[in-house]
Write a protein that holds these residues in place. Structure first.
Motif, PDB file in Angstrom:
ATOM      1  N   GLY A 192       0.821  -1.206   0.000  1.00  0.00           N
ATOM      2  CA  GLY A 192       0.000   0.000   0.000  1.00  0.00           C
ATOM      3  C   GLY A 192       0.852   1.251   0.000  1.00  0.00           C
ATOM      4  N   ASP A 193       0.251   2.388   0.411  1.00  0.00           N
ATOM      5  CA  ASP A 193       0.903   3.694   0.304  1.00  0.00           C
ATOM      6  C   ASP A 193       1.487   4.210   1.605  1.00  0.00           C
ATOM      7  OD1 ASP A 193       0.338   3.828  -2.365  1.00  0.00           O
ATOM      8  OD2 ASP A 193      -1.490   5.012  -2.129  1.00  0.00           O
ATOM      9  N   ASN A 194       1.548   3.394   2.641  1.00  0.00           N
ATOM     10  CA  ASN A 194       2.047   3.858   3.931  1.00  0.00           C
ATOM     11  C   ASN A 194       3.572   3.888   3.938  1.00  0.00           C
ATOM     12  OD1 ASN A 194       2.445   4.514   6.614  1.00  0.00           O
ATOM     13  ND2 ASN A 194       2.145   2.417   7.329  1.00  0.00           N
ATOM     14  N   ILE A 195       4.156   5.073   4.123  1.00  0.00           N
ATOM     15  CA  ILE A 195       5.610   5.217   4.178  1.00  0.00           C
ATOM     16  C   ILE A 195       6.051   5.732   5.544  1.00  0.00           C
ATOM     17  CG2 ILE A 195       5.646   7.581   3.279  1.00  0.00           C
ATOM     18  CD1 ILE A 195       8.144   4.678   2.558  1.00  0.00           C
ATOM     19  N   GLY A 196       5.167   5.667   6.524  1.00  0.00           N
ATOM     20  CA  GLY A 196       5.534   6.097   7.867  1.00  0.00           C
ATOM     21  C   GLY A 196       5.547   7.610   7.994  1.00  0.00           C
ATOM     22  N   GLU A 197       6.474   8.140   8.789  1.00  0.00           N
ATOM     23  CA  GLU A 197       6.510   9.565   9.101  1.00  0.00           C
ATOM     24  C   GLU A 197       7.412  10.367   8.165  1.00  0.00           C
ATOM     25  OE1 GLU A 197       7.608   9.880  13.172  1.00  0.00           O
ATOM     26  OE2 GLU A 197       5.792   8.882  13.915  1.00  0.00           O
ATOM     27  N   LEU A 198       7.927   9.751   7.132  1.00  0.00           N
ATOM     28  CA  LEU A 198       8.813  10.462   6.223  1.00  0.00           C
ATOM     29  C   LEU A 198       8.074  11.554   5.453  1.00  0.00           C
ATOM     30  CD1 LEU A 198      10.923   7.559   4.712  1.00  0.00           C
ATOM     31  CD2 LEU A 198      11.833   9.502   5.969  1.00  0.00           C
ATOM     32  N   LYS A 199       8.753  12.670   5.262  1.00  0.00           N
ATOM     33  CA  LYS A 199       8.242  13.716   4.390  1.00  0.00           C
ATOM     34  C   LYS A 199       8.182  13.183   2.963  1.00  0.00           C
ATOM     35  CE  LYS A 199       9.708  18.057   2.249  1.00  0.00           C
ATOM     36  NZ  LYS A 199      10.808  19.058   2.167  1.00  0.00           N
ATOM     37  N   THR A 200       7.104  13.457   2.238  1.00  0.00           N
ATOM     38  CA  THR A 200       6.984  12.997   0.862  1.00  0.00           C
ATOM     39  C   THR A 200       7.163  14.158  -0.106  1.00  0.00           C
ATOM     40  OG1 THR A 200       4.563  13.241   0.918  1.00  0.00           O
ATOM     41  CG2 THR A 200       5.472  11.075   1.478  1.00  0.00           C
ATOM     42  N   VAL A 201       7.759  13.869  -1.264  1.00  0.00           N
ATOM     43  CA  VAL A 201       7.989  14.879  -2.290  1.00  0.00           C
ATOM     44  C   VAL A 201       7.489  14.355  -3.631  1.00  0.00           C
ATOM     45  CG1 VAL A 201       9.977  15.891  -1.119  1.00  0.00           C
ATOM     46  CG2 VAL A 201      10.326  14.004  -2.732  1.00  0.00           C
ATOM     47  N   ASP A 202       7.332  15.268  -4.572  1.00  0.00           N
ATOM     48  CA  ASP A 202       6.853  14.926  -5.903  1.00  0.00           C
ATOM     49  C   ASP A 202       7.918  14.160  -6.677  1.00  0.00           C
ATOM     50  OD1 ASP A 202       4.544  15.766  -7.951  1.00  0.00           O
ATOM     51  OD2 ASP A 202       6.475  15.868  -9.008  1.00  0.00           O
ATOM     52  N   GLU A 203       7.461  13.330  -7.620  1.00  0.00           N
ATOM     53  CA  GLU A 203       8.396  12.520  -8.393  1.00  0.00           C
ATOM     54  C   GLU A 203       9.334  13.372  -9.244  1.00  0.00           C
ATOM     55  OE1 GLU A 203       8.305   8.240 -10.754  1.00  0.00           O
ATOM     56  OE2 GLU A 203       6.437   9.217 -10.151  1.00  0.00           O
ATOM     57  N   LYS A 204       8.933  14.584  -9.572  1.00  0.00           N
ATOM     58  CA  LYS A 204       9.830  15.477 -10.311  1.00  0.00           C
ATOM     59  C   LYS A 204      11.100  15.748  -9.523  1.00  0.00           C
ATOM     60  CE  LYS A 204       6.306  17.940 -12.989  1.00  0.00           C
ATOM     61  NZ  LYS A 204       5.700  19.283 -13.278  1.00  0.00           N
ATOM     62  N   THR A 270      23.429  20.287 -17.438  1.00  0.00           N
ATOM     63  CA  THR A 270      22.737  21.455 -16.901  1.00  0.00           C
ATOM     64  C   THR A 270      22.389  22.372 -18.055  1.00  0.00           C
ATOM     65  OG1 THR A 270      23.958  21.327 -14.812  1.00  0.00           O
ATOM     66  CG2 THR A 270      22.874  23.402 -15.323  1.00  0.00           C
ATOM     67  N   LEU A 271      21.118  22.731 -18.185  1.00  0.00           N
ATOM     68  CA  LEU A 271      20.632  23.596 -19.248  1.00  0.00           C
ATOM     69  C   LEU A 271      20.642  25.035 -18.767  1.00  0.00           C
ATOM     70  CD1 LEU A 271      19.367  20.669 -19.598  1.00  0.00           C
ATOM     71  CD2 LEU A 271      17.527  21.797 -20.867  1.00  0.00           C
ATOM     72  N   ASP A 272      20.897  25.979 -19.676  1.00  0.00           N
ATOM     73  CA  ASP A 272      20.907  27.385 -19.263  1.00  0.00           C
ATOM     74  C   ASP A 272      19.500  27.946 -19.123  1.00  0.00           C
ATOM     75  OD1 ASP A 272      20.140  27.643 -21.910  1.00  0.00           O
ATOM     76  OD2 ASP A 272      21.579  29.238 -22.386  1.00  0.00           O
ATOM     77  N   SER A 273      18.485  27.174 -19.522  1.00  0.00           N
ATOM     78  CA  SER A 273      17.096  27.599 -19.336  1.00  0.00           C
ATOM     79  C   SER A 273      16.199  26.365 -19.364  1.00  0.00           C
ATOM     80  CB  SER A 273      16.672  28.575 -20.436  1.00  0.00           C
ATOM     81  OG  SER A 273      16.752  27.963 -21.714  1.00  0.00           O
ATOM     82  N   ASP A 274      15.052  26.488 -18.734  1.00  0.00           N
ATOM     83  CA  ASP A 274      14.074  25.395 -18.734  1.00  0.00           C
ATOM     84  C   ASP A 274      13.497  25.274 -20.138  1.00  0.00           C
ATOM     85  OD1 ASP A 274      12.056  23.587 -18.327  1.00  0.00           O
ATOM     86  OD2 ASP A 274      11.247  24.556 -16.545  1.00  0.00           O
ATOM     87  N   ALA A 275      13.674  24.140 -20.778  1.00  0.00           N
ATOM     88  CA  ALA A 275      13.252  23.998 -22.167  1.00  0.00           C
ATOM     89  C   ALA A 275      12.710  22.600 -22.426  1.00  0.00           C
ATOM     90  CB  ALA A 275      14.426  24.278 -23.106  1.00  0.00           C
ATOM     91  N   THR A 276      11.856  22.506 -23.441  1.00  0.00           N
ATOM     92  CA  THR A 276      11.378  21.213 -23.922  1.00  0.00           C
ATOM     93  C   THR A 276      12.260  20.792 -25.086  1.00  0.00           C
ATOM     94  OG1 THR A 276       9.094  21.719 -23.282  1.00  0.00           O
ATOM     95  CG2 THR A 276       9.427  19.946 -24.881  1.00  0.00           C
ATOM     96  N   ILE A 277      12.883  19.634 -24.955  1.00  0.00           N
ATOM     97  CA  ILE A 277      13.828  19.160 -25.966  1.00  0.00           C
ATOM     98  C   ILE A 277      13.455  17.740 -26.357  1.00  0.00           C
ATOM     99  CG2 ILE A 277      16.259  18.699 -26.480  1.00  0.00           C
ATOM    100  CD1 ILE A 277      16.948  20.732 -24.258  1.00  0.00           C
ATOM    101  N   SER A 296      16.993  13.167 -21.832  1.00  0.00           N
ATOM    102  CA  SER A 296      15.802  13.580 -21.073  1.00  0.00           C
ATOM    103  C   SER A 296      16.177  14.700 -20.121  1.00  0.00           C
ATOM    104  CB  SER A 296      15.208  12.389 -20.308  1.00  0.00           C
ATOM    105  OG  SER A 296      16.212  11.721 -19.567  1.00  0.00           O
ATOM    106  N   ASN A 297      15.147  15.416 -19.629  1.00  0.00           N
ATOM    107  CA  ASN A 297      15.416  16.487 -18.656  1.00  0.00           C
ATOM    108  C   ASN A 297      14.194  16.743 -17.798  1.00  0.00           C
ATOM    109  OD1 ASN A 297      14.111  17.902 -21.002  1.00  0.00           O
ATOM    110  ND2 ASN A 297      14.411  19.709 -19.688  1.00  0.00           N
ATOM    111  N   GLU A 298      14.461  17.380 -16.661  1.00  0.00           N
ATOM    112  CA  GLU A 298      13.431  17.900 -15.766  1.00  0.00           C
ATOM    113  C   GLU A 298      13.877  19.299 -15.397  1.00  0.00           C
ATOM    114  OE1 GLU A 298      10.047  18.133 -14.450  1.00  0.00           O
ATOM    115  OE2 GLU A 298      10.485  15.982 -14.606  1.00  0.00           O
ATOM    116  N   GLY A 299      13.206  20.296 -15.978  1.00  0.00           N
ATOM    117  CA  GLY A 299      13.645  21.670 -15.772  1.00  0.00           C
ATOM    118  C   GLY A 299      15.007  21.890 -16.403  1.00  0.00           C
ATOM    119  N   THR A 300      15.965  22.358 -15.609  1.00  0.00           N
ATOM    120  CA  THR A 300      17.291  22.675 -16.142  1.00  0.00           C
ATOM    121  C   THR A 300      18.315  21.576 -15.868  1.00  0.00           C
ATOM    122  OG1 THR A 300      17.839  23.908 -14.117  1.00  0.00           O
ATOM    123  CG2 THR A 300      16.914  25.162 -15.973  1.00  0.00           C
TER     124      THR A 300
END
Length: 345
Positions: A192-204, A270-277, A296-300
């Motif tokens: 299931g989805d229980n991860i205890g007391e850990l802070k969760t963040v987005d997959e990005k 590292t990209l100099d700007s956030d771009a779709t490539i 592939s990239n996520e942001g810069t």
């Protein structure tokens, strides 16, 4: 995992020509560089990897069945439960089909082996079909258990001023050090989805974390049938064993390894700007030479397959909007020394 549910000593890293002492020195540098260069506190964060699915293989022939299919030595996985191993499946031409985490979760040494296969969710049906194709008369049960398990990555981040908390995992979770690179992250499978007391963040945020380290994962970073395992740094990530017996795609992989020359490698960008490539867009030098392919990239932050002779050059790639994007590349600090100079000469 110890009796308190926390991670024990790091898994042994089996890499040709790289001693455990050197790995400890590298790990120390990595920790300092990535976790202690900010005024903000490092905190443990967990990311639910919705892009990963889980297959379960069980039965007395599970180990021998996998041994003939994957790049790593599954016999080493048999020795301890629970345990984890990073590996890949190749096609007959020696190109990567799928990156896999094999998790031995057998109940005990006298029970049939049970392996949870953590794989990109978009190809888990394809992988199940391949397993069934090669099963023949082996005693192996194959089932999709994605609805039963959730795959998580837990890692340290300097993105918060919150007080650092020692991770506490659910008692029924399977917790492992990520076998690819020391101190990069922990890999966790929960019911299931229980991860205890850990802070969760987005997959990005997890993807940015991986790209900064130069670590690929899934079909976006490793397009099936288009990647060579050594160019994808599989040998650096504890994912191949060059002493084991035959497996699909072994011949080309072994031949490339023993030549000692890999002139292109997947590297962080590292990209100099956030771009779709677009994937496989050509990366060029200032003089217009082909330096590699964008992956592939996520942001810069991103990944690209680069010719090592050009990693110090000023690089650029064309964005989907027709605008040029400047790229910089950095050799990951966890790579063995002299990889670039030895392979680009």
């Amino acid at each position: 995992m110890n009796a308190h549910g926390s991670l024990g000593p790091p898994l042994k890293v089996m890499m040709t020509g790289l001693s455990q002492c050197l790995w400890r020195k590298l790990a120390s540098k990595i920790i300092h560089r990535h976790f202690h260069t900010s005024n903000k506190r490092s905190v443990h964060a967990a990311c639910k990897l919705s892009t990963r699915g889980v297959l379960r293989l069980s039965g007395k022939d599970t180990a021998s069945f996998l041994q003939g299919l994957v790049t790593n030595d599954v016999q080493q996985l048999v020795e301890k439960s629970p345990s984890i191993q990073y590996s890949m499946m190749l096609n007959v031409q020696g190109r990567v089909l799928y990156d896999l985490f094999l998790c031995n979760v057998s109940e005990g040494p006298d029970s049939p082996m049970t392996v949870l296969v953590d794989v990109d969710s978009t190809v888990r049906d394809e992988l199940a079909k391949i397993f069934k194709k090669y099963k023949l008369r082996k005693k192996v049960d194959i089932s999709d258990v994605t609805d039963e398990y959730t795959v998580w990555s837990e890692f340290q981040t300097g993105e918060s001023s919150e007080k650092s908390v020692t991770p506490s995992y659910p008692s029924d979770a399977f917790c492992f050090h990520d076998p690819r690179v020391p101190v990069f992250a922990n890999r966790i499978l929960t019911h299931g989805d229980n991860i205890g007391e850990l802070k969760t963040v987005d997959e990005k945020e997890y993807r940015v974390h991986r790209y900064l380290w130069g670590i690929p994962e899934g079909v976006n970073d490793l397009p099936p049938g288009n990647c060579l395992p050594l160019e994808s740094n599989l040998a650096f990530m504890n994912g191949v064993n060059f002493q084991k017996g035959c497996y699909i795609g072994q011949e080309l992989t072994a031949r490339t390894f023993h030549t000692g020359v890999t002139r292109k490698r997947l590297m962080p960008l590292t990209l100099d700007s956030d771009a779709t490539i677009d994937r496989d867009s050509t990366i060029s030098t200032e003089k217009g030479k082909n330096a590699g392919k964008f992956r592939s990239n996520e942001g810069t932050t991103g990944l690209g397959l680069l010719r090592l002779a050009h990693v110090k050059d000023t690089l650029s790639v064309m964005g989907s909007d027709g605008q040029s994007v400047t790229l910089t590349c950095e050799v990951p600090s966890w790579w063995p020394a002299n990889v670039v100079t030895a392979s680009s000469s």
